[in-house]
Structures are given as C-alpha cells and as structure tokens.
Motif scaffolding. Structure first.
Motif, PDB file in Angstrom:
ATOM      1  N   PHE A 130     -15.971  -8.263 -48.790  1.00 44.72           N
ATOM      2  CA  PHE A 130     -14.573  -8.663 -48.925  1.00 44.72           C
ATOM      3  C   PHE A 130     -14.383  -9.731 -50.002  1.00 44.72           C
ATOM      4  O   PHE A 130     -13.323  -9.782 -50.646  1.00 44.72           O
ATOM      5  CB  PHE A 130     -14.013  -9.100 -47.571  1.00 44.72           C
ATOM      6  CG  PHE A 130     -13.632  -7.929 -46.717  1.00 44.72           C
ATOM      7  CD1 PHE A 130     -12.435  -7.265 -46.934  1.00 44.72           C
ATOM      8  CD2 PHE A 130     -14.482  -7.449 -45.732  1.00 44.72           C
ATOM      9  CE1 PHE A 130     -12.072  -6.155 -46.180  1.00 44.72           C
ATOM     10  CE2 PHE A 130     -14.134  -6.350 -44.976  1.00 44.72           C
ATOM     11  CZ  PHE A 130     -12.929  -5.696 -45.201  1.00 44.72           C
ATOM     12  N   THR A 148      -9.182   2.283 -44.952  1.00 38.55           N
ATOM     13  CA  THR A 148     -10.285   2.109 -45.908  1.00 38.55           C
ATOM     14  C   THR A 148     -11.564   2.790 -45.430  1.00 38.55           C
ATOM     15  O   THR A 148     -12.396   3.176 -46.248  1.00 38.55           O
ATOM     16  CB  THR A 148     -10.564   0.605 -46.120  1.00 38.55           C
ATOM     17  OG1 THR A 148     -10.706  -0.027 -44.836  1.00 38.55           O
ATOM     18  CG2 THR A 148      -9.420  -0.061 -46.885  1.00 38.55           C
ATOM     19  N   MET A 204     -14.010  -7.874 -53.090  1.00 43.57           N
ATOM     20  CA  MET A 204     -12.708  -7.229 -53.215  1.00 43.57           C
ATOM     21  C   MET A 204     -11.582  -8.242 -53.414  1.00 43.57           C
ATOM     22  O   MET A 204     -10.410  -7.867 -53.484  1.00 43.57           O
ATOM     23  CB  MET A 204     -12.434  -6.354 -51.988  1.00 43.57           C
ATOM     24  CG  MET A 204     -13.307  -5.093 -51.942  1.00 43.57           C
ATOM     25  SD  MET A 204     -12.858  -3.947 -50.595  1.00 43.57           S
ATOM     26  CE  MET A 204     -13.584  -4.769 -49.179  1.00 43.57           C
ATOM     27  N   PHE A 223     -11.949   0.970 -53.282  1.00 42.29           N
ATOM     28  CA  PHE A 223     -12.509  -0.098 -52.459  1.00 42.29           C
ATOM     29  C   PHE A 223     -14.037  -0.106 -52.546  1.00 42.29           C
ATOM     30  O   PHE A 223     -14.659  -1.164 -52.624  1.00 42.29           O
ATOM     31  CB  PHE A 223     -12.042   0.061 -51.014  1.00 42.29           C
ATOM     32  CG  PHE A 223     -10.592  -0.241 -50.817  1.00 42.29           C
ATOM     33  CD1 PHE A 223     -10.177  -1.506 -50.433  1.00 42.29           C
ATOM     34  CD2 PHE A 223      -9.627   0.736 -51.018  1.00 42.29           C
ATOM     35  CE1 PHE A 223      -8.831  -1.799 -50.251  1.00 42.29           C
ATOM     36  CE2 PHE A 223      -8.278   0.462 -50.838  1.00 42.29           C
ATOM     37  CZ  PHE A 223      -7.873  -0.812 -50.457  1.00 42.29           C
ATOM     38  N   THR A 274      -4.652  -0.936 -52.493  1.00 42.01           N
ATOM     39  CA  THR A 274      -5.742  -1.071 -53.458  1.00 42.01           C
ATOM     40  C   THR A 274      -6.443  -2.404 -53.213  1.00 42.01           C
ATOM     41  O   THR A 274      -5.877  -3.295 -52.544  1.00 42.01           O
ATOM     42  CB  THR A 274      -5.215  -1.051 -54.910  1.00 42.01           C
ATOM     43  OG1 THR A 274      -4.531  -2.282 -55.183  1.00 42.01           O
ATOM     44  CG2 THR A 274      -4.284   0.137 -55.146  1.00 42.01           C
ATOM     45  N   PRO A 275      -7.640  -2.592 -53.753  1.00 40.44           N
ATOM     46  CA  PRO A 275      -8.314  -3.885 -53.602  1.00 40.44           C
ATOM     47  C   PRO A 275      -7.496  -5.048 -54.151  1.00 40.44           C
ATOM     48  O   PRO A 275      -7.635  -6.189 -53.662  1.00 40.44           O
ATOM     49  CB  PRO A 275      -9.614  -3.684 -54.396  1.00 40.44           C
ATOM     50  CG  PRO A 275      -9.866  -2.226 -54.337  1.00 40.44           C
ATOM     51  CD  PRO A 275      -8.511  -1.589 -54.398  1.00 40.44           C
ATOM     52  N   LYS A 290     -15.520  -1.722 -55.684  1.00 37.67           N
ATOM     53  CA  LYS A 290     -15.529  -3.186 -55.663  1.00 37.67           C
ATOM     54  C   LYS A 290     -16.548  -3.727 -54.659  1.00 37.67           C
ATOM     55  O   LYS A 290     -17.304  -4.646 -54.955  1.00 37.67           O
ATOM     56  CB  LYS A 290     -14.133  -3.703 -55.283  1.00 37.67           C
ATOM     57  CG  LYS A 290     -13.065  -3.484 -56.327  1.00 37.67           C
ATOM     58  CD  LYS A 290     -13.120  -4.567 -57.388  1.00 37.67           C
ATOM     59  CE  LYS A 290     -11.908  -4.463 -58.311  1.00 37.67           C
ATOM     60  NZ  LYS A 290     -11.912  -5.543 -59.323  1.00 37.67           N
ATOM     61  N   ALA A 291     -16.549  -3.142 -53.458  1.00 37.46           N
ATOM     62  CA  ALA A 291     -17.337  -3.693 -52.358  1.00 37.46           C
ATOM     63  C   ALA A 291     -18.833  -3.495 -52.523  1.00 37.46           C
ATOM     64  O   ALA A 291     -19.627  -4.429 -52.331  1.00 37.46           O
ATOM     65  CB  ALA A 291     -16.876  -3.084 -51.040  1.00 37.46           C
ATOM     66  N   LEU A 343      -5.745  -7.228 -51.766  1.00 40.05           N
ATOM     67  CA  LEU A 343      -6.548  -8.119 -50.923  1.00 40.05           C
ATOM     68  C   LEU A 343      -6.748  -9.502 -51.544  1.00 40.05           C
ATOM     69  O   LEU A 343      -7.333 -10.389 -50.913  1.00 40.05           O
ATOM     70  CB  LEU A 343      -7.929  -7.498 -50.659  1.00 40.05           C
ATOM     71  CG  LEU A 343      -7.981  -6.361 -49.630  1.00 40.05           C
ATOM     72  CD1 LEU A 343      -9.361  -5.724 -49.616  1.00 40.05           C
ATOM     73  CD2 LEU A 343      -7.628  -6.877 -48.232  1.00 40.05           C
ATOM     74  N   HIS A 374     -14.260   1.654 -44.417  1.00 39.85           N
ATOM     75  CA  HIS A 374     -15.310   1.047 -45.243  1.00 39.85           C
ATOM     76  C   HIS A 374     -16.674   0.945 -44.554  1.00 39.85           C
ATOM     77  O   HIS A 374     -17.674   0.640 -45.204  1.00 39.85           O
ATOM     78  CB  HIS A 374     -14.877  -0.339 -45.726  1.00 39.85           C
ATOM     79  CG  HIS A 374     -14.410  -1.251 -44.620  1.00 39.85           C
ATOM     80  ND1 HIS A 374     -13.112  -1.239 -44.154  1.00 39.85           N
ATOM     81  CD2 HIS A 374     -15.059  -2.183 -43.895  1.00 39.85           C
ATOM     82  CE1 HIS A 374     -12.990  -2.142 -43.189  1.00 39.85           C
ATOM     83  NE2 HIS A 374     -14.159  -2.720 -43.008  1.00 39.85           N
TER      84      HIS A 374
END
Length: 337
Positions: free
Chosen positions: A192, A241, A195, A309, A171-172, A312-313, A175, A243
């Motif tokens: 990032f 991820t 996150m 993710f 999960t974020p 958040k990102a 990180l 991403h």
C-alpha cells in the motif's frame, strides 16, 4: 470400629475408581491414555460467531468431544476475547493457555518465509490457490510452521481481499494519502505504500471504531470479514482490487499436540479434517451470497483494472523480500494456475 473402617475403605476405593485413580489407563496403540479429567483444548480466534471460521471451530469441538468419548473438552473464544492474532500465537507458543488458532502470514514473526502468504497478486486464481496448498509448496510451508512450533491440522480458504472506502477507488492514484488499516504484515504495508496510501497496522477488533471516528479512511479484507465486522455501517464502497488470495491454517501448538496420547492425536486430526470440510462448504455458500447481502446493506461495488494496482504493488513488495522469502515466493508463482 472395624465396620466403619471397612466402609471407609470401600468409599475411598469407589472414589478412586470414578476418578481413574490417577493411574488407570486404556491401552490403544503404542501409548496408553490416562482415564480421568478431560484434556482441555482452547481455540482462540478474531472473528465473530457468525463467521464460517467460528462455525468450523464448533464442528471441531463437536467431533473432538464425541470421538474422544468426552476425554477432550474444547473451549472456543471468538472475537479476540483472549487477545489479537499475534497475542494468541504467542500464548500458544509459550504455553499461555491457548492451544489452537487460525493464522497464516502473521507467523512471519517466527519464520520470515511465511510472510509471502501475504504477498499481493502472487496467487491469481482459486485453482492456483488449491494447487499451492495441496502440493509440494504447501507441504514445505507446513514444515516451516512445524519448525516454528505450530502444527498445521488443516486450512480455511479465504475470499479475495478488497479495499473498502467512503469514496470510490478506481486506480492507485485514488489511494494517494488514503489512510488504510492493514494487518501487521510488512508485505501488505509495503504494497500500500507503493500504491501511495498510508497503511496503518492495527488489530481487526479496532477497525470498526477507527473507521467510525475517522482515524482511518478505509481497510482491506475479504467480503466475509467486511460483513462479520459490520463494516457496511461505516463504509460505502467495496473496491474490487482482489489484491490477495490467501488462507489461514488451523494451527495447534506442537507441544500441546505431542502431550496427547496417540489415540487423542488421531481424534484431533480427524476433528480438524471434518472442520475443514464443513467450513469449506459454508465458505462456498457464503461467497455466492456475500456480494448481494452487502449490496442490500447499502454498499456499492466498484470494478477496477486490477493490473494497474498490481503494477504498483508487486514491485514495491518484491523490493523488501528477504532471500528466504524470495525463494518461497518464486515457488508459489511457478505453481500452475
């Protein structure tokens, strides 16, 4: 004496003929091509010789030299031998010795809109990626590249980017405080930071040693880069991820391109097209094998809820978009998946 003089004239004439005399031309189309020393094209990129990009560069060299009848000579410098990606772009734009590289969002230094190529979760599927590249939005980005001094000859599609680490990241929250290497992309950095990680931009050539020495905790890249960089030797987990789905352009300095006669421009275009097709076949084959190969090297794959993710990102990056970037980002998002 007269015989010696005549013999000397004949020798000089033969030498001039062999070198093209500096003036001999062959007419083809609206321009003429000087026959003499071959035109050198220098390709510089950041990956090793086993990567599909490098093999695509070798295909370009093969086709360009063959179809030009030796009038083009292509030199390839892998592994950041001539500098990192930013250095290479600068060299191309300033006539510093490089002519072609593989790049994308790093061009934002010269055209801020191109930064959106590095926008996380903007492109959600392979189909959408191809629709962007081959559609109106892709043409618009190529025009932006051209205005910045780089002509797009083609592109190499990249696999989705994942995070590697030595502890699982599910999960974020995992990180928080995580020192992660990123490319020199403000959007990746912002993503990032949003996150909770501590992004550290650096050249890819420095990543292995930085991981080995504990300067950074992890990094993010497609599986092909993880393998070619031997990151499996210093990282345990691939956290899926996905991403970012993106690409790199086969980009040539426009000044160098325009310095070529028309027939050699066509050869360059054809060589790039064949290189793109060839590399893409290799890319698809590699994508089927990469996960298994990395698992054989000892890496473990961690499935994650990508929505967590993205939640958040994306807002973190949207907050820093300029007006020009926002316009292009909205166009990319609107392309059919």
């Amino acid at each position: 004496m007269r015989k010696k003089f005549v013999a000397l004239c004949i020798l000089v004439g033969l030498a001039l003929s062999a070198c093209g005399g500096g003036n001999k031309t062959t007419s083809e189309g609206s321009k003429t091509a000087t026959v003499g020393e071959p035109v050198e094209i220098v390709i510089s990129h950041i990956v090793d010789e086993n990567h599909t990009w490098h093999k695509g560069a070798e295909k370009f060299k093969e086709v360009a030299e063959e179809k030009s009848g030796g009038r083009l000579k292509v030199s390839i410098y892998p592994n950041s031998q001539l500098g990192n990606e930013i250095d290479t772009i600068q060299s191309i734009l300033t006539g510093g010795g490089c002519d072609i590289t593989f790049t994308a969002e790093s061009m934002q230094t010269y055209a801020e809109e191109l930064g959106v190529i590095g926008m996380p979760y903007a492109i959600k599927s392979e189909k959408q990626l191809y629709n962007v590249l081959d559609g109106e939005v892709g043409k618009e980005m190529e025009d932006i590249m051209l205005k910045s001094g780089m002509r797009v000859l083609g592109y190499f599609v990249r696999g989705p980017r994942d995070i590697t680490s030595n502890t699982p990241i599910k999960t974020p929250d995992d990180l928080k405080g995580f020192i992660i290497r990123t490319p020199q992309s403000p959007m990746t950095v912002a993503a990032f930071e949003a996150m909770g990680a501590k992004p550290t931009p650096m050249a890819f050539s420095e990543v292995f040693t930085s991981l080995q020495q504990g300067v950074i905790n992890g990094q993010e890249n497609p599986l092909a880069m993880i393998k070619s960089g031997s990151l499996y030797e210093v990282q345990k987990y691939v956290n899926q991820t996905e991403h970012l789905r993106a690409w790199v352009y086969i980009a040539m300095g426009e000044k160098k391109y325009q310095s070529l006669p028309d027939d050699l421009k066509e050869v360059v275009n054809e060589a790039a097209k064949e290189a793109q097709t060839y590399e893409h076949q290799l890319f698809l084959e590699d994508e089927k094998k990469l996960k298994g190969e990395l698992q054989e090297k000892g890496m473990e794959f961690v499935e994650v809820d990508q929505k967590l993710f993205a939640e958040k990102a994306v807002p973190g990056v949207e907050a820093i978009l300029t007006e020009k970037q926002k316009v292009l980002y909205d166009k990319i998002k609107s392309v059919e998946e």
